[in-house]
Design a protein around this motif. Structure first.
Motif, mmCIF file in Angstrom:
data_model
loop_
_atom_site.group_PDB
_atom_site.id
_atom_site.type_symbol
_atom_site.label_atom_id
_atom_site.label_comp_id
_atom_site.label_asym_id
_atom_site.label_seq_id
_atom_site.Cartn_x
_atom_site.Cartn_y
_atom_site.Cartn_z
ATOM 1 N N TYR A 78 -15.097 14.350 -7.086
ATOM 2 C CA TYR A 78 -16.093 13.933 -6.095
ATOM 3 C C TYR A 78 -15.604 12.730 -5.283
ATOM 4 O O TYR A 78 -15.914 12.607 -4.102
ATOM 5 N N CYS B 108 -19.115 3.855 -7.140
ATOM 6 C CA CYS B 108 -19.432 5.276 -7.083
ATOM 7 C C CYS B 108 -20.160 5.738 -8.340
ATOM 8 O O CYS B 108 -19.856 5.293 -9.439
ATOM 9 N N SER B 109 -21.076 6.654 -8.148
ATOM 10 C CA SER B 109 -21.735 7.309 -9.268
ATOM 11 C C SER B 109 -22.058 8.742 -8.853
ATOM 12 O O SER B 109 -22.821 8.955 -7.918
ATOM 13 N N GLN B 110 -21.457 9.667 -9.555
ATOM 14 C CA GLN B 110 -21.743 11.065 -9.252
ATOM 15 C C GLN B 110 -23.155 11.427 -9.709
ATOM 16 O O GLN B 110 -23.871 12.143 -9.008
ATOM 17 N N THR B 111 -23.588 10.900 -10.853
ATOM 18 C CA THR B 111 -24.915 11.244 -11.361
ATOM 19 C C THR B 111 -26.014 10.721 -10.447
ATOM 20 O O THR B 111 -27.055 11.347 -10.292
ATOM 21 N N ASN C 123 -25.445 10.177 -7.218
ATOM 22 C CA ASN C 123 -25.039 10.577 -5.876
ATOM 23 C C ASN C 123 -24.902 9.351 -4.974
ATOM 24 O O ASN C 123 -25.468 9.286 -3.878
ATOM 25 N N ASP D 51 -15.770 3.645 -10.686
ATOM 26 C CA ASP D 51 -16.601 4.786 -11.066
ATOM 27 C C ASP D 51 -17.575 4.292 -12.135
ATOM 28 O O ASP D 51 -17.189 4.023 -13.268
ATOM 29 N N ASP E 200 -20.117 5.834 -13.563
ATOM 30 C CA ASP E 200 -20.398 6.820 -14.615
ATOM 31 C C ASP E 200 -19.372 6.742 -15.745
ATOM 32 O O ASP E 200 -19.717 6.777 -16.913
#
Length: 100
Positions: free
Chosen positions: A14, A46-49, A51, A89, A91
């Motif tokens: 991502y 950043c955090s994918q969970t 968004n 990151d 997460d």
């Protein structure tokens, strides 16, 4: 004993996708920051969970809140003509250093 800083060639997909899609704008933000502050790098949280992709220029004062002075001095020497992106990151609780 000196700590070694490794370049990231394998950011999570991502992050990699975001970098590729937004590279022109990211370089523009980086270059404006360098013009204003003379030294620094582009920071990402950043955090994918969640968004979430926060992008900001990190001047030397901000960088030294996250890195030891010796580590930053070593990074500056390694940058050369490249641009440094310091990507956190949230997460995975990992930091990636990407040279562009």
């Amino acid at each position: 004993m000196s700590s070694t800083i490794q370049e990231a060639h394998s950011t999570p997909p991502y992050i990699d996708e975001f970098l590729k899609k937004n590279m022109i704008k990211l370089v523009e933000i980086h270059d404006q920051g360098i013009e204003e502050h003379k030294t620094g790098c582009l920071g990402f949280k950043c955090s994918q969970t969640e968004n979430k992709m926060d992008v900001f220029f990190m001047n030397e004062d901000i960088i030294l809140q996250q890195l030891q002075k010796e580590s930053w001095e070593n990074l500056k020497q390694g940058i050369g003509n490249k641009k440094l992106f310091l990507i956190q990151d949230i997460d995975e609780n990992r930091i990636f250093l990407v040279y562009i």
